[in-house]
Design a protein around this motif. Structure first.
Motif, mmCIF file in Angstrom:
data_model
loop_
_atom_site.group_PDB
_atom_site.id
_atom_site.type_symbol
_atom_site.label_atom_id
_atom_site.label_comp_id
_atom_site.label_asym_id
_atom_site.label_seq_id
_atom_site.Cartn_x
_atom_site.Cartn_y
_atom_site.Cartn_z
ATOM 1 N N VAL A 404 -4.439 -8.661 8.651
ATOM 2 C CA VAL A 404 -5.386 -10.148 8.366
ATOM 3 C C VAL A 404 -6.563 -9.789 7.678
ATOM 4 O O VAL A 404 -7.158 -10.787 7.423
ATOM 5 C CB VAL A 404 -4.961 -10.184 9.712
ATOM 6 C CG1 VAL A 404 -3.470 -10.242 10.238
ATOM 7 C CG2 VAL A 404 -6.381 -9.763 10.667
ATOM 8 N N SER A 405 -7.291 -8.698 7.317
ATOM 9 C CA SER A 405 -8.465 -8.873 6.868
ATOM 10 C C SER A 405 -7.970 -9.292 5.367
ATOM 11 O O SER A 405 -7.375 -9.312 4.399
ATOM 12 C CB SER A 405 -8.287 -7.368 6.775
ATOM 13 O OG SER A 405 -7.742 -6.781 6.520
ATOM 14 N N GLY A 406 -9.579 -9.710 4.806
ATOM 15 C CA GLY A 406 -9.399 -10.155 3.812
ATOM 16 C C GLY A 406 -10.438 -11.712 3.356
ATOM 17 O O GLY A 406 -10.826 -12.183 4.258
ATOM 18 N N SER A 407 -9.865 -12.119 2.006
ATOM 19 C CA SER A 407 -11.109 -13.094 1.961
ATOM 20 C C SER A 407 -10.662 -14.198 0.800
ATOM 21 O O SER A 407 -9.636 -13.509 0.030
ATOM 22 C CB SER A 407 -12.695 -12.860 1.705
ATOM 23 O OG SER A 407 -12.814 -13.612 1.207
ATOM 24 N N PRO A 408 -10.712 -15.272 0.403
ATOM 25 C CA PRO A 408 -9.937 -16.521 -0.349
ATOM 26 C C PRO A 408 -10.384 -15.830 -1.948
ATOM 27 O O PRO A 408 -10.624 -15.885 -2.569
ATOM 28 C CB PRO A 408 -10.698 -17.427 -0.388
ATOM 29 C CG PRO A 408 -10.734 -17.366 1.296
ATOM 30 C CD PRO A 408 -11.340 -16.295 1.959
ATOM 31 N N GLY A 444 -8.794 -5.445 2.032
ATOM 32 C CA GLY A 444 -9.283 -6.677 2.470
ATOM 33 C C GLY A 444 -10.487 -6.749 3.129
ATOM 34 O O GLY A 444 -11.744 -7.882 3.239
ATOM 35 N N ARG A 445 -10.967 -5.525 3.300
ATOM 36 C CA ARG A 445 -12.710 -5.913 4.780
ATOM 37 C C ARG A 445 -13.922 -5.304 3.200
ATOM 38 O O ARG A 445 -14.511 -6.441 3.474
ATOM 39 C CB ARG A 445 -12.585 -4.846 4.857
ATOM 40 C CG ARG A 445 -11.650 -4.613 6.829
ATOM 41 C CD ARG A 445 -12.628 -5.466 7.823
ATOM 42 N NE ARG A 445 -13.801 -4.730 8.093
ATOM 43 C CZ ARG A 445 -14.847 -5.392 8.473
ATOM 44 N NH1 ARG A 445 -14.718 -6.827 7.931
ATOM 45 N NH2 ARG A 445 -15.834 -5.032 9.457
ATOM 46 N N ALA A 446 -13.466 -5.035 2.343
ATOM 47 C CA ALA A 446 -13.521 -4.913 1.396
ATOM 48 C C ALA A 446 -13.673 -6.204 0.677
ATOM 49 O O ALA A 446 -15.521 -6.375 -0.177
ATOM 50 C CB ALA A 446 -13.636 -3.992 -0.418
ATOM 51 N N GLY A 447 -13.272 -7.257 0.128
ATOM 52 C CA GLY A 447 -13.049 -8.256 0.377
ATOM 53 C C GLY A 447 -14.418 -8.971 1.140
ATOM 54 O O GLY A 447 -14.539 -10.339 0.796
ATOM 55 N N GLU A 448 -14.231 -8.786 2.269
ATOM 56 C CA GLU A 448 -15.107 -9.721 3.266
ATOM 57 C C GLU A 448 -16.632 -9.391 2.987
ATOM 58 O O GLU A 448 -17.061 -10.245 3.104
ATOM 59 C CB GLU A 448 -14.382 -9.244 4.599
ATOM 60 C CG GLU A 448 -13.301 -10.250 4.828
ATOM 61 C CD GLU A 448 -12.658 -9.796 6.174
ATOM 62 O OE1 GLU A 448 -13.523 -8.933 6.675
ATOM 63 O OE2 GLU A 448 -11.876 -9.508 6.178
ATOM 64 N N GLU A 453 -21.741 -11.674 0.560
ATOM 65 C CA GLU A 453 -22.338 -11.104 -0.305
ATOM 66 C C GLU A 453 -22.438 -12.030 -1.535
ATOM 67 O O GLU A 453 -23.923 -12.591 -2.146
ATOM 68 C CB GLU A 453 -22.667 -9.672 -1.198
ATOM 69 C CG GLU A 453 -24.217 -9.598 -2.250
ATOM 70 C CD GLU A 453 -23.969 -7.683 -2.153
ATOM 71 O OE1 GLU A 453 -24.177 -7.765 -3.050
ATOM 72 O OE2 GLU A 453 -23.711 -7.233 -1.024
ATOM 73 N N ARG A 454 -21.508 -12.229 -2.272
ATOM 74 C CA ARG A 454 -21.673 -13.094 -3.547
ATOM 75 C C ARG A 454 -20.437 -14.571 -3.432
ATOM 76 O O ARG A 454 -20.841 -15.090 -4.455
ATOM 77 C CB ARG A 454 -20.186 -12.052 -4.805
ATOM 78 C CG ARG A 454 -21.178 -10.929 -5.022
ATOM 79 C CD ARG A 454 -22.164 -10.771 -6.143
ATOM 80 N NE ARG A 454 -22.324 -11.454 -6.741
ATOM 81 C CZ ARG A 454 -22.812 -11.243 -8.184
ATOM 82 N NH1 ARG A 454 -22.089 -10.235 -8.424
ATOM 83 N NH2 ARG A 454 -21.977 -11.812 -9.255
ATOM 84 N N GLY A 455 -19.927 -14.817 -2.238
ATOM 85 C CA GLY A 455 -19.022 -15.486 -2.383
ATOM 86 C C GLY A 455 -17.748 -16.017 -2.694
ATOM 87 O O GLY A 455 -17.606 -15.141 -3.256
ATOM 88 N N ASP A 456 -17.195 -16.244 -2.512
ATOM 89 C CA ASP A 456 -15.676 -16.469 -2.629
ATOM 90 C C ASP A 456 -15.252 -16.671 -4.366
ATOM 91 O O ASP A 456 -13.767 -16.443 -4.908
ATOM 92 C CB ASP A 456 -14.882 -17.592 -2.223
ATOM 93 C CG ASP A 456 -14.582 -16.538 -0.557
ATOM 94 O OD1 ASP A 456 -14.978 -16.082 -0.333
ATOM 95 O OD2 ASP A 456 -14.236 -17.872 0.962
ATOM 96 N N TYR A 457 -16.609 -17.774 -5.181
ATOM 97 C CA TYR A 457 -15.680 -18.108 -6.648
ATOM 98 C C TYR A 457 -15.880 -16.956 -6.827
ATOM 99 O O TYR A 457 -15.812 -16.649 -8.302
ATOM 100 C CB TYR A 457 -16.196 -19.458 -6.171
ATOM 101 C CG TYR A 457 -15.639 -20.320 -5.671
ATOM 102 C CD1 TYR A 457 -14.845 -21.198 -6.151
ATOM 103 C CD2 TYR A 457 -16.274 -20.667 -4.238
ATOM 104 C CE1 TYR A 457 -13.992 -21.906 -5.723
ATOM 105 C CE2 TYR A 457 -15.750 -22.507 -3.743
ATOM 106 C CZ TYR A 457 -14.554 -22.682 -4.245
ATOM 107 O OH TYR A 457 -14.132 -23.390 -4.392
#
Length: 477
Positions: A404-408, A444-448, A453-457
């Protein structure tokens, strides 16, 4: 590790605790209400609180929540009980809205008074908290009804439920925390990892070591049209966070010089090609046996030559082979049964579309129960499966890890290529299921980290290895 149950599994444990162990149901209700109230206090120091209670145990939990919050300085509590409705309460504004209307046992459509109350709560501007599961959300699939409560915080009673994470559940639940209230749980269940679990795989290295102590891993990929994919895989492998001391890139001979400029730390070797795509190279599989893990398929294209090479590797390689992207697509086109007799350990990493092509199961059906279908394929082919999605399922046919770790921010081309190299880096020293589970969690955690720092986009796949390194450094602290 934190367990994830279905609604029926949770009910069975609840019934066992009450009827066999003799713990009074009222005692569990009080414990649940206190746990939710305590979690609300952690997130908010005070304010006007509306607690909306239904007729079942979820409503009983809510009444305890209201009583507990009344004891805490700074909270003004208002109780709306469907059994004793006070319509005037619904026209006011609140700092916190606690949904205790419907629980995990919801059957049938939400309608009438419950539908009206959920709409009212959703329209309020305060911080929204769900007790156990947002009202209207399916506790197994995460599928919302036409009207479902949308929470900022969900406090799962005793254990996480599948619906907290799968489907739209991850968006409807907001932040989700599980609170132990003393229900007895036994047996093996799907679980999710924590930072503490991941840290166990990245213990500090001894000082008296050299690169030869950490094995070798390889990436096999690339073609005329897709030369970047293996570079992304290589970039995560070459962070060496998985423990590999040497990294190899096997790329088309026609473009070997191009690849030599991408990463000065790696060793670049060529495989036969026709000027565009891989052709069968009888030496490649034999050379791979110097490597404990190898990732195959990224950017290779889907040709008979790719499939023939994959079959040869499967027949002679002795390490762990991660098959991704066009490796999976070649299996879909030319036949997946070759995996059943593989000489090596195999991890396949399909996303939903690739899994659908590999099995013939429509994506919509897969999403109804991804755990069931991933486990079935793992058992059929004798491989570890990483079924990639916003929430991924990793299984060896017996154990199931839900990532469940991660980010858009990870919903970009190339993220899967980074994952395949990352898993290869871990697989040089861990078994396939562990390597795949930890690799997925770390990405996933790296994506978070990257999104913070950079935002999802603005996060791209090529940025991820840097944040993988940052996360691993945090685990090593």
């Amino acid at each position: 590790m934190e367990r994830i149950l279905t609604a029926s599994e949770m009910k069975k444990a609840d019934d066992y605790t009450i009827n066999t162990l003799g713990i009074p149901e009222e005692e569990l209700i009080i414990a649940a209400g206190k746990a939710v109230a305590e979690e609300i206090k952690k997130h908010k120091r005070g304010g006007r609180v509306l607690v909306v209670c239904g007729k079942g145990n979820n409503g009983a939990d809510g009444r305890v929540i209201a009583e507990e919050l009344k004891k805490i300085h700074g909270f003004s509590v208002f109780l709306y009980d469907v059994a004793l409705p006070k319509p005037e309460l619904l026209s006011a504004e609140y700092d916190i809205i606690a949904d205790c209307l419907l629980g995990t046992g919801l059957n049938g459509a939400v309608r009438g008074e419950c539908e009206r109350l959920i709409n009212k709560m959703n329209a309020m501007s305060g911080y929204k908290v769900a007790c156990d599961i947002p009202s209207g959300l399916n506790a197994d699939t995460g599928r919302p009804q036409k009207v479902s409560f949308k929470a900022d915080l969900t406090v799962a009673v005793q254990e996480y439920k599948r619906g907290h994470f799968f489907g739209d559940g991850i968006d409807y639940c907001g932040k989700t925390v599980a609170k132990d209230i003393g229900i007895s749980i036994w047996g093996d269940f799907p679980y999710k990892l924590t930072d503490e679990d991941a840290a166990a795989y990245f213990k500090k290295r001894k000082r008296n070591v050299n690169k030869g102590d950490f094995s070798k891993a390889a990436v096999i990929g690339g073609s005329k049209d897709f030369y970047g994919a293996p570079v992304l895989s290589l970039s995560s492998l070459m962070t060496m966070i998985g423990g590999a001391g040497y990294g190899y890139l096997y790329a088309p001979e026609s473009y070997q010089n191009l690849y030599k400029g991408f990463n000065p730390e790696c060793i670049v070797k060529g495989f036969s090609d026709d000027g565009a795509n891989m052709t069968f190279d009888e030496t490649l599989a034999k050379n791979l046996n110097d490597c404990k893990a190898a990732a195959f398929g990224m950017g290779l294209g889907v040709t008979k030559g790719v499939y023939d090479e994959l079959c040869d590797i499967l027949s002679v390689y002795k390490g762990t082979l991660i098959i991704d992207a066009d490796g999976i697509n070649a299996l879909s086109l030319y036949g997946k049964d070759v995996l059943k007799s593989a000489a090596c350990k195999v991890i396949i990493t399909p996303h939903m579309g690739e899994f659908s092509r590999l099995t013939g199961i429509p994506v919509d059906k897969l999403k109804e129960d991804p755990i069931k279908y991933a486990v079935a394929l793992s058992k059929e082919l004798n491989v570890t499966v990483v079924l990639k999605d916003a929430v991924s399922v990793i299984t060896d046919g017996e154990r199931v890890c839900v990532n469940v770790s991660g980010s858009p921010a990870l919903a970009k081309a190339g993220s899967g290529d980074v994952l395949s190299g990352l898993i290869a880096g871990v697989a040089v020293r861990e078994e396939p299921f562990e390597a795949a589970s930890v690799g997925a969690y770390v990405l996933g955690r790296a994506g978070e980290f990257a999104a913070k720092e950079r935002g999802d986009y603005s996060v791209t796949a090529s940025m991820l290895p840097e944040f993988i390194g940052r996360f691993i450094a945090k685990l090593e602290e």
